[in-house]
Design a protein around this motif. Sequence first.
Motif, PDB file in Angstrom:
ATOM      1  N   ALA A 339     -12.354  -1.474  -4.190  1.00 52.08           N
ATOM      2  CA  ALA A 339     -12.511  -2.043  -5.629  1.00 52.08           C
ATOM      3  C   ALA A 339     -10.913  -2.303  -6.169  1.00 52.08           C
ATOM      4  O   ALA A 339     -10.860  -3.255  -7.012  1.00 52.08           O
ATOM      5  N   TYR A 340      -9.969  -1.368  -5.904  1.00 51.59           N
ATOM      6  CA  TYR A 340      -8.897  -1.461  -6.438  1.00 51.59           C
ATOM      7  C   TYR A 340      -8.118  -2.860  -6.869  1.00 51.59           C
ATOM      8  O   TYR A 340      -7.872  -3.354  -7.886  1.00 51.59           O
ATOM      9  N   PRO A 341      -7.843  -3.669  -5.777  1.00 48.35           N
ATOM     10  CA  PRO A 341      -7.294  -4.770  -5.827  1.00 48.35           C
ATOM     11  C   PRO A 341      -7.826  -5.920  -6.809  1.00 48.35           C
ATOM     12  O   PRO A 341      -7.140  -6.343  -7.584  1.00 48.35           O
ATOM     13  N   ALA A 342      -9.251  -6.090  -6.745  1.00 49.18           N
ATOM     14  CA  ALA A 342      -9.856  -7.024  -7.509  1.00 49.18           C
ATOM     15  C   ALA A 342      -9.754  -6.590  -8.975  1.00 49.18           C
ATOM     16  O   ALA A 342      -9.625  -7.168 -10.057  1.00 49.18           O
ATOM     17  N   LEU A 343      -9.940  -5.227  -9.213  1.00 47.64           N
ATOM     18  CA  LEU A 343      -9.979  -4.523 -10.588  1.00 47.64           C
ATOM     19  C   LEU A 343      -8.421  -4.753 -11.282  1.00 47.64           C
ATOM     20  O   LEU A 343      -8.466  -5.293 -12.315  1.00 47.64           O
ATOM     21  N   ILE A 428      -4.555   8.142  -7.943  1.00 48.30           N
ATOM     22  CA  ILE A 428      -5.458   8.849  -6.638  1.00 48.30           C
ATOM     23  C   ILE A 428      -5.100   8.183  -5.652  1.00 48.30           C
ATOM     24  O   ILE A 428      -5.037   8.585  -4.559  1.00 48.30           O
ATOM     25  N   LEU A 429      -4.704   6.733  -5.597  1.00 53.86           N
ATOM     26  CA  LEU A 429      -4.584   5.859  -4.437  1.00 53.86           C
ATOM     27  C   LEU A 429      -2.958   6.005  -4.158  1.00 53.86           C
ATOM     28  O   LEU A 429      -2.554   5.456  -2.828  1.00 53.86           O
ATOM     29  N   GLY A 430      -2.180   6.661  -4.821  1.00 60.10           N
ATOM     30  CA  GLY A 430      -0.781   6.791  -4.785  1.00 60.10           C
ATOM     31  C   GLY A 430      -0.114   5.387  -4.930  1.00 60.10           C
ATOM     32  O   GLY A 430       0.955   5.193  -4.329  1.00 60.10           O
ATOM     33  N   ASP A 431      -0.461   4.521  -5.815  1.00 58.56           N
ATOM     34  CA  ASP A 431       0.067   3.231  -6.031  1.00 58.56           C
ATOM     35  C   ASP A 431       0.887   3.476  -7.256  1.00 58.56           C
ATOM     36  O   ASP A 431       0.580   4.108  -8.247  1.00 58.56           O
TER      37      ASP A 431
END
Length: 744
Positions: A339-343, A428-431
């Motif tokens: 979900a993250y890239p689109a969000l 959480i994803l380390g971005d």
Amino acid sequence: MAGMVPVPSGWNTWDVQYHTGWVHLPSGLRLRFALRAASGATFDGFTWRHGLVRLGPHTVDGGYAAVSVCAHDTELALRVRGGGDELDVLADREGPADPVLVVDEAPGFGGRPVAVRHELGRLMVRHGDEDWVLECAPAPIADADDPRRLVFPGAATVAIALRRAATRAVTADVATADVATADVAAAVAARIEPAAARADVALPRTSGWLGAAGDAMTRALTWNTIYAPDLGRVLTPTSRDFVCREREGFYGRWALHTWDSFFTGLVAAWVDPAYAEGIFDQILSEAGGDGMLPNRVSDDKGRTDDRSQPPVGAYTVLKAYLGSGLSDQTRRGELLTRAYPALRDWHAWWTRARQGPHGLLAWGSDPVDGDPESATLDRAKRESGLDDSPMYDDAALDPATHTMNLADVGLNALYLADTQALAAIAGILGDEAAETLTRDAARLARHAAGLWDADRGRYGNRWADGRFSEHTSPTLLYPLLAGLPDPGPAGALAEALLDPAVLGGDPPLPSTARDDPGFSTRYWRGRVWAPMAFLAVEGLRRYGLTGHSRSIVDALLRLFLGEWTEHSHVRENYPIVPGEDVRPLAARSDGLMGWGGLLGYLAIQELADPRPEGWRFAHPGRPASVEHLALGEGSLGVRAADRLTVTLGDRVLLDTPPGAVVTGYQRTTAEVRGVVTVDPSDGRLLVGVPPAVAPGEKVAVRVGDATWIAEADGHGLVRLEPCGPSAAEFSVRAAVTKEFSAKE
């Protein structure tokens, strides 16, 4: 397509037109039931407004489903085992009309011919070049005009079994079939009953104060799941009645809406986290090249490239993730990574496309070639999701920015809350974008101070000329969701807005305040809407305003359960005036809408609520239970009686006195952590040890400032007695380490 849940295969209720129909994927062969009166009149158009009586259980994969319908003074109750390539049906009739089985092909599969024939003592179904064996008890009579319509005259119970034929058969047309065997009904029942039992333990169940909330919220999802042949995938729109023109809906056969899908996915997360991921993915995959998620996309009306819908994506996805496990070790990480890239791209779109008055965000609509209704005020209202709210009655669209001349509290607060959630996801994803998003959130919070109306002591929508709008709705509580006010002003804000003459009362949270000049009983001008209530209550909970949140949730649960018990409805919106009948089409309230399940979700959160700092478990003050919440570790249950007990499968995680509130609860392989607030008169607290600990092993236990060595009992529990302070942090570690000062 990767990540699709449910997988588009086997028998299921996924033909959008019929609740009494089962379609096979990928072939498109369909069986559906109708009722025929003595006059010959046949009815099969069962919808929430026409003869749909009661939904039974429906597993995500279609392994079991049950439904009751009524026509011609006759009720037909169906129980079905599906999911794979075999279909079993038991149909119980009560009344004068005869059951009718219709065999055809669902629309959108190519229109291959379907024939029902009698051959060598068997009924055969030919679909294209495939043959199926159809067993029926009792024997049906083929309709003289269409042998694909099989009538069961006077049958109290009909048993159907359909299987692929092992080899291609040579067939001959017949008008009747007298080949049903005596053991067909018993064999079908023997296969259906275990499927029903498995469904009973596979889906969330509630009782006590929660009533049948678990059933209602689950069935509003699984019974709205459909298949879109043109996309080749399974979808879960908020309502099949709303999206299907043949069911008095507004589209061809499917449509998706952005904030609808996010709320639907959130409710689905406790049914099956993979199911929730599939629902989120179905709308996130519709992002445009500029990052915008469309207000709507459908088969016949296409995309709304001029507008989006409220930014609740990161907030709901994060909430669903947190609820998928007891720690990051077991939560569904795929949900965030997909979900993250689109969000992230959608988040960036808002600041590029919707800069309105005072440097704040405003609802809008962009001009689109060939769409004369784009870049209009009506379209901008629809972007808000609150189509006819009085808040926008006097608004205008700025032709330069294509936004309203109104800086909207709800939009800016939701965007800030979504920024905070997106920052948490990135962390959480380390971005490395997490730090930037955190700084953006702080900047947005400072800027949103311009929406504080000091004269009224509350936030307010602000016109371009600097005036504050007079209108009041629950969106003025959304700043609590974003953590905007300090605790003191937050409490005063809630106290003022939740006055019974404003947004309080019973039922609470009308979509327009009772004292607003634009208030009415219709649609967004007064009805109670579950998404709006969810966002407002989440804000109250963020500030610990449980006196307000608990009474609101209790009143909304009564409203939710009343409609479910009486009508089997999970509504698009709920009446604000007692006794109002919102079932007619003109009332504009669909009878089965997935996001209505948020009212059940809110109530379950009183017992179990996943939060960024960890789970909160509490006794609601009345006997209640929820079972079978789907977590990565297994099935979570919470029972509130004379004590509060939290279980994972058959293992007890917490056993506390009824006055205890456990917050920040996390359970990893090596450690269990939390903060317990207890009544000092009853401090007995049992805590399950980490998974790595076997019964009888010793663990290091900390409660407040005290630490000692304890031995896990035969049930994998340790007893803690935090009777000194009223609140203490507990920590149960899998291994004794030298950092502790051990006490025997």
